[in-house]
Design a protein around this motif. Structure first.
Motif, PDB file in Angstrom:
ATOM      1  N   GLU A  30       0.846  -1.215   0.000  1.00  0.00           N
ATOM      2  CA  GLU A  30       0.000   0.000   0.000  1.00  0.00           C
ATOM      3  C   GLU A  30       0.874   1.255   0.000  1.00  0.00           C
ATOM      4  O   GLU A  30       0.711   2.141  -0.817  1.00  0.00           O
ATOM      5  N   GLU A  58      -9.826 -21.093  -1.883  1.00  0.00           N
ATOM      6  CA  GLU A  58     -10.726 -20.156  -1.194  1.00  0.00           C
ATOM      7  C   GLU A  58     -10.417 -18.709  -1.573  1.00  0.00           C
ATOM      8  O   GLU A  58      -9.304 -18.401  -1.993  1.00  0.00           O
ATOM      9  N   SER A  59     -11.386 -17.847  -1.298  1.00  0.00           N
ATOM     10  CA  SER A  59     -11.217 -16.422  -1.551  1.00  0.00           C
ATOM     11  C   SER A  59      -9.971 -15.884  -0.830  1.00  0.00           C
ATOM     12  O   SER A  59      -9.707 -16.260   0.311  1.00  0.00           O
ATOM     13  N   GLY A  60      -9.204 -15.068  -1.530  1.00  0.00           N
ATOM     14  CA  GLY A  60      -8.046 -14.424  -0.904  1.00  0.00           C
ATOM     15  C   GLY A  60      -6.756 -15.222  -0.982  1.00  0.00           C
ATOM     16  O   GLY A  60      -5.740 -14.814  -0.437  1.00  0.00           O
ATOM     17  N   GLY A  62      -4.975 -15.790  -3.683  1.00  0.00           N
ATOM     18  CA  GLY A  62      -4.060 -15.262  -4.694  1.00  0.00           C
ATOM     19  C   GLY A  62      -4.368 -15.643  -6.128  1.00  0.00           C
ATOM     20  O   GLY A  62      -3.571 -15.367  -7.030  1.00  0.00           O
ATOM     21  N   SER A  64      -6.733 -14.498  -8.388  1.00  0.00           N
ATOM     22  CA  SER A  64      -6.868 -13.368  -9.320  1.00  0.00           C
ATOM     23  C   SER A  64      -5.523 -12.690  -9.526  1.00  0.00           C
ATOM     24  O   SER A  64      -5.190 -12.281 -10.646  1.00  0.00           O
ATOM     25  N   THR A  65      -4.751 -12.582  -8.444  1.00  0.00           N
ATOM     26  CA  THR A  65      -3.444 -11.924  -8.565  1.00  0.00           C
ATOM     27  C   THR A  65      -2.558 -12.689  -9.540  1.00  0.00           C
ATOM     28  O   THR A  65      -1.833 -12.088 -10.340  1.00  0.00           O
ATOM     29  N   PRO A  75      -3.040  -3.982 -10.351  1.00  0.00           N
ATOM     30  CA  PRO A  75      -3.272  -2.598  -9.913  1.00  0.00           C
ATOM     31  C   PRO A  75      -1.946  -1.970  -9.464  1.00  0.00           C
ATOM     32  O   PRO A  75      -0.966  -2.692  -9.258  1.00  0.00           O
ATOM     33  N   GLN A  77      -0.656  -0.984  -6.795  1.00  0.00           N
ATOM     34  CA  GLN A  77       0.007  -1.468  -5.565  1.00  0.00           C
ATOM     35  C   GLN A  77       0.680  -2.820  -5.785  1.00  0.00           C
ATOM     36  O   GLN A  77       1.483  -3.266  -4.958  1.00  0.00           O
ATOM     37  N   GLN A 113     -12.804 -10.854 -13.275  1.00  0.00           N
ATOM     38  CA  GLN A 113     -13.812 -11.137 -12.259  1.00  0.00           C
ATOM     39  C   GLN A 113     -14.802  -9.969 -12.259  1.00  0.00           C
ATOM     40  O   GLN A 113     -14.392  -8.806 -12.280  1.00  0.00           O
ATOM     41  N   GLU A 194     -13.427 -16.411 -12.389  1.00  0.00           N
ATOM     42  CA  GLU A 194     -14.782 -16.607 -11.865  1.00  0.00           C
ATOM     43  C   GLU A 194     -15.832 -16.332 -12.948  1.00  0.00           C
ATOM     44  O   GLU A 194     -16.711 -15.481 -12.784  1.00  0.00           O
ATOM     45  N   LEU A 292      -1.548 -13.086   4.673  1.00  0.00           N
ATOM     46  CA  LEU A 292      -0.443 -13.121   3.705  1.00  0.00           C
ATOM     47  C   LEU A 292       0.583 -11.997   3.915  1.00  0.00           C
ATOM     48  O   LEU A 292       1.549 -11.887   3.192  1.00  0.00           O
TER      49      LEU A 292
HETATM   50  N1  LIG Z   1      -5.051  -4.047  -4.725  1.00  0.00           N
HETATM   51  C1  LIG Z   1      -4.695  -4.734  -3.637  1.00  0.00           C
HETATM   52  N2  LIG Z   1      -3.991  -4.141  -2.646  1.00  0.00           N
HETATM   53  C2  LIG Z   1      -3.607  -4.839  -1.548  1.00  0.00           C
HETATM   54  N3  LIG Z   1      -3.880  -6.141  -1.348  1.00  0.00           N
HETATM   55  C3  LIG Z   1      -4.589  -6.782  -2.288  1.00  0.00           C
HETATM   56  C4  LIG Z   1      -5.034  -6.119  -3.484  1.00  0.00           C
HETATM   57  N4  LIG Z   1      -5.715  -7.009  -4.242  1.00  0.00           N
HETATM   58  C5  LIG Z   1      -5.692  -8.177  -3.554  1.00  0.00           C
HETATM   59  N5  LIG Z   1      -5.019  -8.041  -2.393  1.00  0.00           N
HETATM   60  C6  LIG Z   1      -4.768  -9.086  -1.384  1.00  0.00           C
HETATM   61  O1  LIG Z   1      -4.039 -10.143  -2.010  1.00  0.00           O
HETATM   62  C7  LIG Z   1      -4.459 -11.404  -1.514  1.00  0.00           C
HETATM   63  C8  LIG Z   1      -4.889 -12.282  -2.676  1.00  0.00           C
HETATM   64  O2  LIG Z   1      -6.054 -11.715  -3.288  1.00  0.00           O
HETATM   65  P1  LIG Z   1      -6.685 -12.280  -4.646  1.00  0.00           P
HETATM   66  O3  LIG Z   1      -7.811 -11.365  -5.043  1.00  0.00           O
HETATM   67  O4  LIG Z   1      -5.615 -12.508  -5.625  1.00  0.00           O
HETATM   68  O5  LIG Z   1      -7.268 -13.674  -4.156  1.00  0.00           O
HETATM   69  P2  LIG Z   1      -8.368 -14.606  -4.832  1.00  0.00           P
HETATM   70  O6  LIG Z   1      -8.003 -15.978  -4.478  1.00  0.00           O
HETATM   71  O7  LIG Z   1      -8.509 -14.265  -6.275  1.00  0.00           O
HETATM   72  O8  LIG Z   1      -9.688 -14.209  -4.060  1.00  0.00           O
HETATM   73  P3  LIG Z   1     -11.048 -13.584  -4.647  1.00  0.00           P
HETATM   74  O9  LIG Z   1     -11.686 -14.636  -5.476  1.00  0.00           O
HETATM   75  O10 LIG Z   1     -11.822 -13.230  -3.412  1.00  0.00           O
HETATM   76  O11 LIG Z   1     -10.629 -12.384  -5.465  1.00  0.00           O
HETATM   77  C9  LIG Z   1      -5.574 -11.112  -0.506  1.00  0.00           C
HETATM   78  O12 LIG Z   1      -5.002 -11.089   0.781  1.00  0.00           O
HETATM   79  C10 LIG Z   1      -6.048  -9.734  -0.896  1.00  0.00           C
HETATM   80  O13 LIG Z   1      -6.568  -9.031   0.219  1.00  0.00           O
END
Ligand SMILES: Nc1ncnc2c1ncn2[C@@H]1O[C@H](COP(=O)(O)OP(=O)(O)OP(=O)(O)O)[C@@H](O)[C@H]1O
Length: 339
Positions: A30, A58-60, A62, A64-65, A75, A77, A113, A194, A292
């Motif tokens: 951040e 599960e959600s969160g 990683g 999407s990242t 993004p 950050q 997504q 998704e 994380l």
């Molecule tokens: N722009 C951001 N800035 C800071 N942290 C982020 C950002 N985007 C995602 N995160 C964090 O990175 C981690 C992985 O998120 P990510 O969205 O990749 O997971 P995910 O498995 O795709 O979950 P979801 O399906 O809920 O999106 C999480 O802890 C999330 O809070």
């Protein structure tokens, strides 16, 4: 769960690696001095030409990242801090921004997504589907309208949808328009994040069938991301299970379903909704995924795992082969069948 015959043929006829990811690390920070979120923390995997790779967790965790890293659309950050992304033999993980544009849409495209809500409300759907064609100049200006009509037909939408505004379309229609946009430049890899979330069950099945049909026609490789293992198992040749920023198991879909070798995968499978089981008997996974910003040093699943021993909290288990195309990161993989 079944690998489509056509995909098998394609895989064996080409058997060529399209994408190869090595030790990828993508962190979010951040502000300067803040502890980074290690969203993707050392991931290795490959996708062959024409193959469908499902990414589940599960959600969160990683997912999407990881997808956004591959298409280089993180993004501000987010940053790829280490590792390699090779696409068609070319390293794209460190490409300068000016060159990233050549890859997006044309080589790799993504259905983001929540894509249904990402359309610009004041532009017609046709103008938005045309955008990738304009950026890459793949079709002369005078022929773009006809190409948009053709793309709409490919996703079972009437040509007059091109003149409509996003609010005039249902969620399922918007998702199909997002697919039309993603295939406009005939990419070699399509990432679908998704793709069925927020759609009703019948439309979900339509969208998944459509992706499979388009893939058979256009022969792109696909990375399908979902928290719903049931949704992607049918579509995927192989599946990677992600937990706490890492891949913990990867295997052909059928193998993963029949003989998971990681306790997390076993629990995900047990939590799939079985219509024959009363809702109060559906298993859920107790506890929450790790923070994380400060993940545990051993196995990231250890504190939620019944098989965990002191070895698991002390040492991180590496992802290692346990069978044909089957890898798991668990010291106790031979006990998973007892769960
Ligand atoms: N722009 C951001 N800035 C800071 N942290 C982020 C950002 N985007 C995602 N995160 C964090 O990175 C981690 C992985 O998120 P990510 O969205 O990749 O997971 P995910 O498995 O795709 O979950 P979801 O399906 O809920 O999106 C999480 O802890 C999330 O809070």
């Amino acid at each position: 769960m079944s690998t489509s015959k056509q995909t098998q043929d394609r895989r064996s006829s080409t058997d060529e690696t399209l994408l190869s990811v090595h030790d990828l690390r993508t962190y979010y920070q951040e502000g300067e001095g803040d502890v980074p979120v290690r969203a993707v923390d050392g991931v290795d995997f490959e996708i062959a030409r024409g193959e469908t790779y499902g990414l589940v967790g599960e959600s969160g965790c990683g997912k999407s990242t990881l997808g956004l890293s591959l298409i280089r659309a993180l993004p501000p950050q987010g940053d790829i801090v280490d590792g390699e992304i090779r696409f068609d033999g070319r390293e794209i993980g460190q490409l300068p921004k000016s060159e990233v544009k050549d890859v997006q849409w044309a080589d790799i495209s993504m259905i983001y997504q929540g894509a249904q809500n990402a359309f610009n409300p004041v532009k017609t759907v046709g103008k938005q589907i045309e955008e990738p064609l304009r950026i890459h100049d793949t079709v002369p200006e005078g022929e773009r309208e006809a190409r948009v009509a053709e793309l709409l037909e490919m996703v079972n939408l009437q040509p007059d949808v091109a003149e409509q505004y996003p609010h005039e379309l249902s969620g399922g229609m918007k998702q199909r328009a997002a697919i039309a946009m993603a295939i406009a430049c005939e990419p070699d890899l399509l990432i679908a994040d998704e793709p069925t979330t927020a759609l009703d069950v019948i439309v979900q099945a339509e969208v998944l069938n459509m992706l499979q049909r388009l893939q058979d026609e256009l022969e792109f490789g696909m990375l399908v991301i979902s928290h719903n293992l049931a949704a992607i198992m049918k579509l995927s040749d192989r599946i990677g299970v992600m937990y706490g920023g890492k891949l913990v198991e990867t295997a052909p879909s059928e193998t993963l379903y029949e003989a998971p070798r990681h306790p997390y995968t076993a629990r995900l499978l047990q939590s799939l909704i079985d219509p024959r089981r009363p809702p109060d008997q559906v298993e859920t996974i107790e506890g929450t995924p790790p923070d994380l910003r400060d993940p545990p040093s051993g196995c990231r699943f250890a504190e939620r795992c019944e098989l965990a021993t002191s070895e698991c909290t002390a040492t991180e288990p590496p992802l290692e082969p346990v069978g044909k195309e089957h890898e798991t990161a668990c010291f106790h993989h031979d006990k998973v069948s007892e769960l």
